[in-house]
Design a protein around this motif. Structure first.
Motif, PDB file in Angstrom:
ATOM      1  N   ASN A 166      10.068  13.679 -11.280  1.00  0.00           N
ATOM      2  CA  ASN A 166       8.963  14.253 -10.515  1.00  0.00           C
ATOM      3  C   ASN A 166       8.321  15.465 -11.164  1.00  0.00           C
ATOM      4  OD1 ASN A 166       9.249  12.397  -8.380  1.00  0.00           O
ATOM      5  ND2 ASN A 166      10.921  13.608  -7.488  1.00  0.00           N
ATOM      6  N   ASN A 167       9.034  16.142 -12.051  1.00  0.00           N
ATOM      7  CA  ASN A 167       8.561  17.413 -12.569  1.00  0.00           C
ATOM      8  C   ASN A 167       7.789  17.199 -13.870  1.00  0.00           C
ATOM      9  OD1 ASN A 167       8.110  20.123 -12.619  1.00  0.00           O
ATOM     10  ND2 ASN A 167      10.266  20.728 -12.776  1.00  0.00           N
ATOM     11  N   LEU A 168       6.537  16.763 -13.725  1.00  0.00           N
ATOM     12  CA  LEU A 168       5.697  16.426 -14.867  1.00  0.00           C
ATOM     13  C   LEU A 168       4.360  17.148 -14.771  1.00  0.00           C
ATOM     14  CD1 LEU A 168       6.089  12.528 -14.774  1.00  0.00           C
ATOM     15  CD2 LEU A 168       7.213  14.042 -16.398  1.00  0.00           C
ATOM     16  N   ARG A 169       3.853  17.561 -15.910  1.00  0.00           N
ATOM     17  CA  ARG A 169       2.464  17.999 -16.010  1.00  0.00           C
ATOM     18  C   ARG A 169       1.785  17.060 -17.002  1.00  0.00           C
ATOM     19  NH1 ARG A 169       3.529  24.411 -17.217  1.00  0.00           N
ATOM     20  NH2 ARG A 169       4.864  24.841 -15.397  1.00  0.00           N
ATOM     21  N   LEU A 170       0.878  16.255 -16.506  1.00  0.00           N
ATOM     22  CA  LEU A 170       0.260  15.229 -17.338  1.00  0.00           C
ATOM     23  C   LEU A 170      -1.108  15.678 -17.836  1.00  0.00           C
ATOM     24  CD1 LEU A 170       1.126  12.039 -15.239  1.00  0.00           C
ATOM     25  CD2 LEU A 170       2.432  13.064 -17.122  1.00  0.00           C
ATOM     26  N   ASP A 171      -1.437  15.209 -19.046  1.00  0.00           N
ATOM     27  CA  ASP A 171      -2.782  15.388 -19.608  1.00  0.00           C
ATOM     28  C   ASP A 171      -3.167  16.863 -19.752  1.00  0.00           C
ATOM     29  OD1 ASP A 171      -3.100  12.562 -19.592  1.00  0.00           O
ATOM     30  OD2 ASP A 171      -3.655  12.657 -17.477  1.00  0.00           O
ATOM     31  N   VAL A 172      -2.256  17.666 -20.255  1.00  0.00           N
ATOM     32  CA  VAL A 172      -2.556  19.078 -20.509  1.00  0.00           C
ATOM     33  C   VAL A 172      -3.427  19.149 -21.766  1.00  0.00           C
ATOM     34  CG1 VAL A 172      -1.616  21.367 -20.954  1.00  0.00           C
ATOM     35  CG2 VAL A 172      -0.346  19.745 -19.503  1.00  0.00           C
ATOM     36  N   PRO A 173      -4.631  19.673 -21.685  1.00  0.00           N
ATOM     37  CA  PRO A 173      -5.531  19.641 -22.850  1.00  0.00           C
ATOM     38  C   PRO A 173      -5.177  20.711 -23.874  1.00  0.00           C
ATOM     39  CG  PRO A 173      -6.606  20.733 -21.019  1.00  0.00           C
ATOM     40  CD  PRO A 173      -5.287  20.242 -20.491  1.00  0.00           C
ATOM     41  N   TYR A 174      -5.382  20.371 -25.146  1.00  0.00           N
ATOM     42  CA  TYR A 174      -5.307  21.381 -26.198  1.00  0.00           C
ATOM     43  C   TYR A 174      -6.548  21.330 -27.093  1.00  0.00           C
ATOM     44  CZ  TYR A 174      -3.680  17.688 -29.457  1.00  0.00           C
ATOM     45  OH  TYR A 174      -3.576  16.561 -30.240  1.00  0.00           O
ATOM     46  N   GLY A 175      -7.530  20.535 -26.693  1.00  0.00           N
ATOM     47  CA  GLY A 175      -8.782  20.408 -27.423  1.00  0.00           C
ATOM     48  C   GLY A 175      -9.769  19.632 -26.580  1.00  0.00           C
ATOM     49  N   GLU A 176     -10.912  19.319 -27.168  1.00  0.00           N
ATOM     50  CA  GLU A 176     -11.988  18.699 -26.412  1.00  0.00           C
ATOM     51  C   GLU A 176     -11.879  17.190 -26.327  1.00  0.00           C
ATOM     52  OE1 GLU A 176     -15.659  20.005 -28.048  1.00  0.00           O
ATOM     53  OE2 GLU A 176     -15.338  22.113 -27.546  1.00  0.00           O
ATOM     54  N   ASP A 177     -11.317  16.540 -27.350  1.00  0.00           N
ATOM     55  CA  ASP A 177     -11.219  15.090 -27.373  1.00  0.00           C
ATOM     56  C   ASP A 177     -10.174  14.617 -26.370  1.00  0.00           C
ATOM     57  OD1 ASP A 177     -10.007  12.418 -28.622  1.00  0.00           O
ATOM     58  OD2 ASP A 177     -12.030  12.670 -29.422  1.00  0.00           O
ATOM     59  N   ALA A 178     -10.351  13.397 -25.858  1.00  0.00           N
ATOM     60  CA  ALA A 178      -9.384  12.848 -24.912  1.00  0.00           C
ATOM     61  C   ALA A 178      -7.988  12.732 -25.510  1.00  0.00           C
ATOM     62  CB  ALA A 178      -9.856  11.477 -24.424  1.00  0.00           C
ATOM     63  N   ALA A 179      -7.909  12.554 -26.827  1.00  0.00           N
ATOM     64  CA  ALA A 179      -6.613  12.464 -27.488  1.00  0.00           C
ATOM     65  C   ALA A 179      -5.955  13.821 -27.665  1.00  0.00           C
ATOM     66  CB  ALA A 179      -6.760  11.800 -28.862  1.00  0.00           C
ATOM     67  N   ASN A 180      -6.708  14.888 -27.472  1.00  0.00           N
ATOM     68  CA  ASN A 180      -6.169  16.239 -27.632  1.00  0.00           C
ATOM     69  C   ASN A 180      -5.539  16.702 -26.323  1.00  0.00           C
ATOM     70  OD1 ASN A 180      -9.043  16.821 -29.577  1.00  0.00           O
ATOM     71  ND2 ASN A 180      -6.979  16.704 -30.397  1.00  0.00           N
ATOM     72  N   ALA A 181      -4.406  16.086 -25.986  1.00  0.00           N
ATOM     73  CA  ALA A 181      -3.701  16.419 -24.751  1.00  0.00           C
ATOM     74  C   ALA A 181      -2.232  16.067 -24.913  1.00  0.00           C
ATOM     75  CB  ALA A 181      -4.303  15.670 -23.560  1.00  0.00           C
ATOM     76  N   PHE A 182      -1.412  16.696 -24.098  1.00  0.00           N
ATOM     77  CA  PHE A 182       0.016  16.371 -24.117  1.00  0.00           C
ATOM     78  C   PHE A 182       0.527  16.277 -22.686  1.00  0.00           C
ATOM     79  CE2 PHE A 182      -0.239  21.033 -24.546  1.00  0.00           C
ATOM     80  CZ  PHE A 182       0.615  21.475 -23.529  1.00  0.00           C
ATOM     81  N   ASP A 183       1.629  15.566 -22.520  1.00  0.00           N
ATOM     82  CA  ASP A 183       2.362  15.541 -21.266  1.00  0.00           C
ATOM     83  C   ASP A 183       3.556  16.476 -21.405  1.00  0.00           C
ATOM     84  OD1 ASP A 183       0.612  13.673 -20.256  1.00  0.00           O
ATOM     85  OD2 ASP A 183       1.938  11.959 -20.589  1.00  0.00           O
TER      86      ASP A 183
END
Length: 262
Positions: free
Chosen positions: A35-52
């Motif tokens: 349950n303890n997730l942070r999804l789609d945290v951005p690190y840039g402008e592109d959709a691929a520039n994100a982490f979970d």
């Protein structure tokens, strides 16, 4: 030498083509159960520039970042969530970044995207940082030890684990995948951590499966031999697709080696 055959994996692993679907299922099952997730945290402008970001119960002891493989051309963060289970079970937060893929991005651009992802994740979690990456991801985490990469949180990195890494990219110029990667000699040399002398000297555990293709065994050995700060583990009875499986086990030797000294 036929370099396409040398760097082929699925064709030489029993039921090799079935692994991506298995990884996706295990990743999805893990997300549904944790349950303890942070999804789609951005690190840039592109959709691929994100982490979970997968968080443990209670205060995190530090941060693990897992960088996926796929020859810089395939996969993303949602394919690997299950591999966070080992470090999370030991009390660490785990970030799983996506990054822009070739041919839309060159490897040099991907390296810098991953550095930005790590720095952004480091802003969210205090404590020591441990980097693990598989195959092309092994290359990318190894590059974080190289001083030509701008990485603000480098002094917090306690250990790097390149798993089945590609440390010398020059042979890939002679593969058909280079139609997508577009590597030239200068970029291949500049992006090869095995060949880079200016490094931070971060403790490094190079890991490879004993049943991998000879080219991958050679790549792992060469990286470990080239870096005095590196040690090599050849895991028995592991091939390129299951060598990462122990990351999902909090009590595995691989997780213990990654978090050594924590």
């Amino acid at each position: 030498m036929n370099f396409d055959i040398a760097y082929a994996n699925a064709d030489f692993i029993p039921n090799g083509p079935d692994f991506p679907a298995k990884w996706q299922k295990m990743a999805g099952d893990f997300r549904r159960s944790h349950n303890n997730l942070r999804l789609d945290v951005p690190y840039g402008e592109d959709a691929a520039n994100a982490f979970d970001l997968v968080l443990p119960d209670g205060m995190a002891k530090g941060l693990v970042v897992f960088v996926h493989g796929g020859y810089w051309m395939a996969f993303g963060r949602r394919d690997w969530t299950h591999l966070a289970a080992g470090a999370v079970g030991q009390g660490f937060a785990v970030a799983l970044p996506s990054y822009p893929l070739a041919p839309s991005a060159r490897i040099l651009d991907i390296t810098r995207a991953v550095a930005k992802a790590i720095d952004t994740a480091a802003e969210q979690v205090d404590g020591p940082i441990y980097l693990a990456g598989h195959s092309a991801g092994g290359h990318l985490v190894a590059r974080m030890n190289c001083l030509d990469v701008d990485l603000a949180c480098r002094d917090r990195i306690a250990r790097i684990m390149p798993i089945s890494p590609l440390g010398n990219l020059r042979p890939l110029i002679q593969t058909t995948m280079n139609d997508t990667l577009n590597l030239d000699e200068a970029e291949a040399r500049a992006e090869s951590p095995t060949l880079i002398d200016q490094r931070a000297g971060i403790a490094t555990s190079v890991w490879v499966g004993a049943d991998e293709r000879p080219a991958f065994l050679d790549q792992a050995r060469d990286l470990a031999l080239s870096w005095p700060e590196a040690e090599l583990t050849i895991a028995p009875n592991r091939h390129h697709f299951d060598v990462i499986a122990p990351l999902a086990d909090p009590n595995s030797d691989m997780v213990a080696a990654l978090l050594a000294g924590a």
